[in-house]
Motif scaffolding. Structure first.
Motif, PDB file in Angstrom:
ATOM      1  N   ILE A 116       6.012 -45.673 -71.337  1.00  0.00           N
ATOM      2  CA  ILE A 116       6.371 -46.964 -71.926  1.00  0.00           C
ATOM      3  C   ILE A 116       6.912 -47.894 -70.848  1.00  0.00           C
ATOM      4  CG2 ILE A 116       7.728 -48.150 -73.676  1.00  0.00           C
ATOM      5  CD1 ILE A 116       5.737 -46.226 -74.863  1.00  0.00           C
ATOM      6  N   THR A 117       6.349 -49.093 -70.796  1.00  0.00           N
ATOM      7  CA  THR A 117       6.847 -50.115 -69.873  1.00  0.00           C
ATOM      8  C   THR A 117       6.894 -51.452 -70.593  1.00  0.00           C
ATOM      9  OG1 THR A 117       4.604 -50.503 -69.039  1.00  0.00           O
ATOM     10  CG2 THR A 117       5.983 -48.980 -67.781  1.00  0.00           C
ATOM     11  N   ALA A 118       7.713 -52.343 -70.058  1.00  0.00           N
ATOM     12  CA  ALA A 118       7.806 -53.702 -70.606  1.00  0.00           C
ATOM     13  C   ALA A 118       6.926 -54.625 -69.782  1.00  0.00           C
ATOM     14  CB  ALA A 118       9.249 -54.183 -70.593  1.00  0.00           C
ATOM     15  N   GLY A 119       6.389 -55.640 -70.420  1.00  0.00           N
ATOM     16  CA  GLY A 119       5.551 -56.607 -69.733  1.00  0.00           C
ATOM     17  C   GLY A 119       5.612 -57.944 -70.426  1.00  0.00           C
ATOM     18  N   ALA A 120       4.749 -58.850 -70.004  1.00  0.00           N
ATOM     19  CA  ALA A 120       4.694 -60.184 -70.610  1.00  0.00           C
ATOM     20  C   ALA A 120       3.316 -60.774 -70.366  1.00  0.00           C
ATOM     21  CB  ALA A 120       5.774 -61.097 -70.036  1.00  0.00           C
ATOM     22  N   ASP A 137      12.436 -46.167 -82.614  1.00  0.00           N
ATOM     23  CA  ASP A 137      12.517 -44.807 -83.141  1.00  0.00           C
ATOM     24  C   ASP A 137      11.256 -44.010 -82.800  1.00  0.00           C
ATOM     25  OD1 ASP A 137      14.971 -45.428 -84.194  1.00  0.00           O
ATOM     26  OD2 ASP A 137      14.218 -45.781 -86.233  1.00  0.00           O
ATOM     27  N   ALA A 138      10.092 -44.666 -82.865  1.00  0.00           N
ATOM     28  CA  ALA A 138       8.837 -43.979 -82.542  1.00  0.00           C
ATOM     29  C   ALA A 138       8.807 -43.583 -81.067  1.00  0.00           C
ATOM     30  CB  ALA A 138       7.649 -44.878 -82.876  1.00  0.00           C
ATOM     31  N   ILE A 139       9.365 -44.422 -80.212  1.00  0.00           N
ATOM     32  CA  ILE A 139       9.370 -44.135 -78.768  1.00  0.00           C
ATOM     33  C   ILE A 139      10.261 -42.940 -78.439  1.00  0.00           C
ATOM     34  CG2 ILE A 139      10.105 -45.032 -76.524  1.00  0.00           C
ATOM     35  CD1 ILE A 139       9.227 -47.812 -77.503  1.00  0.00           C
ATOM     36  N   GLY A 173      15.631 -36.155 -73.080  1.00  0.00           N
ATOM     37  CA  GLY A 173      16.748 -37.065 -72.843  1.00  0.00           C
ATOM     38  C   GLY A 173      16.473 -38.105 -71.778  1.00  0.00           C
ATOM     39  N   ASP A 174      17.320 -39.120 -71.802  1.00  0.00           N
ATOM     40  CA  ASP A 174      17.211 -40.234 -70.853  1.00  0.00           C
ATOM     41  C   ASP A 174      17.285 -39.717 -69.418  1.00  0.00           C
ATOM     42  OD1 ASP A 174      17.135 -42.649 -69.646  1.00  0.00           O
ATOM     43  OD2 ASP A 174      18.767 -43.537 -70.810  1.00  0.00           O
ATOM     44  N   HIS A 192      13.275 -44.786 -72.672  1.00  0.00           N
ATOM     45  CA  HIS A 192      14.578 -44.907 -73.340  1.00  0.00           C
ATOM     46  C   HIS A 192      15.188 -46.289 -73.100  1.00  0.00           C
ATOM     47  CE1 HIS A 192      15.225 -40.857 -74.939  1.00  0.00           C
ATOM     48  NE2 HIS A 192      14.599 -40.395 -73.852  1.00  0.00           N
ATOM     49  N   ALA A 193      14.980 -46.838 -71.903  1.00  0.00           N
ATOM     50  CA  ALA A 193      15.494 -48.189 -71.628  1.00  0.00           C
ATOM     51  C   ALA A 193      14.815 -49.216 -72.528  1.00  0.00           C
ATOM     52  CB  ALA A 193      15.272 -48.538 -70.159  1.00  0.00           C
ATOM     53  N   MET A 194      13.508 -49.068 -72.731  1.00  0.00           N
ATOM     54  CA  MET A 194      12.777 -49.985 -73.605  1.00  0.00           C
ATOM     55  C   MET A 194      13.270 -49.847 -75.044  1.00  0.00           C
ATOM     56  SD  MET A 194      10.456 -52.314 -73.561  1.00  0.00           S
ATOM     57  CE  MET A 194       9.497 -53.248 -74.746  1.00  0.00           C
TER      58      MET A 194
END
Length: 230
Positions: free
Chosen positions: A145-149, A197-199, A205-206, A214-216
């Motif tokens: 999982i990563t964040a983007g735009a 919750d799905a992630i 663990g983190d 976990h950060a996302m």
């Protein structure tokens, strides 16, 4: 203890709705109509010019005891016939211009399908992302999982839309989920929490390679508590 994930298929509030959908479909149909006209008109013009100026490519001739190729060129012209050196001789060069309209037809159809079909569902820990043609499924609890735009609009109307990118480490399948709701701003709080919750469901663990996930999830929960416009 993590909350139980209900395996109910829930559609997220993403994609065009109402006036946005109408505008998108109309714009797509304009591209389709324009591209179709551009593709067809050269062929019609070629046929019209052929009919207006005579048989530009020659007519069909029947020769007893032989073939058209047995006739001398001068006689062929008097009869209004011509030899065909290729099965594609009927295709006039001007008709090649019409091929330039095909990309606009494809673009328009793609836009219409994207507006009408694009959707995202959550089912347990799985996310189904449907695009213009196909649907991709990724298990968010095991995905990277990563964040983007992504940027939408142009000029002063350009905005950056935050997205969640999930990649299945086993297959390499990747999905992008927009965090912008169809009513503007972020997704509703309950949908942001469902994604978080799905992630994290059954995820180690983190730390390590799971740290970004976990950060996302934390960011999604914080955004659900303090919803702000994009």
């Amino acid at each position: 203890m993590l909350p139980a994930v209900i395996n109910e298929r829930v559609r997220l509030s993403v994609g065009a709705v109402g006036a946005q959908r109408v505008i998108g479909v109309v714009a797509g149909l304009v591209f389709v109509a324009g591209g179709t006209a551009f593709a067809v008109l050269p062929a019609l013009a070629s046929r019209w010019m052929t009919g207006f100026g005579g048989q530009a490519g020659g007519g069909e001739c029947t020769v007893e005891g032989g073939t058209v190729d047995d006739l001398p060129p001068g006689l062929l012209e008097e009869l209004g016939c011509s030899r065909s050196s290729s099965p594609f001789d009927w295709f006039e060069p001007v008709q090649l211009i019409g091929l330039l309209g095909l990309p606009f037809v494809v673009l328009g159809l793609g836009l219409v399908l994207r507006v009408l079909r694009s959707a995202v569902w959550l089912e347990g820990t799985h996310a189904d992302v449907r695009g213009a043609v196909r649907t991709r499924r990724v298990d968010l609890s095991t995905a990277e999982i990563t964040a983007g735009a992504v940027e939408q609009g142009s000029g002063h109307n350009r905005v950056r839309i935050p997205v969640l990118v999930a990649r299945d480490p086993a297959t390499g399948r990747r999905v992008t989920i927009s965090l912008r709701g169809n009513a503007g701003g972020y997704l509703p709080p309950d949908e942001l929490r469902a994604l978080a919750d799905a992630i994290t469901r059954n995820r180690p663990g983190d730390g390590g390679r799971h740290g970004d996930a976990h950060a996302m999830a934390r960011q999604l929960r914080e955004r659900a508590e303090r919803p702000l416009a994009i």
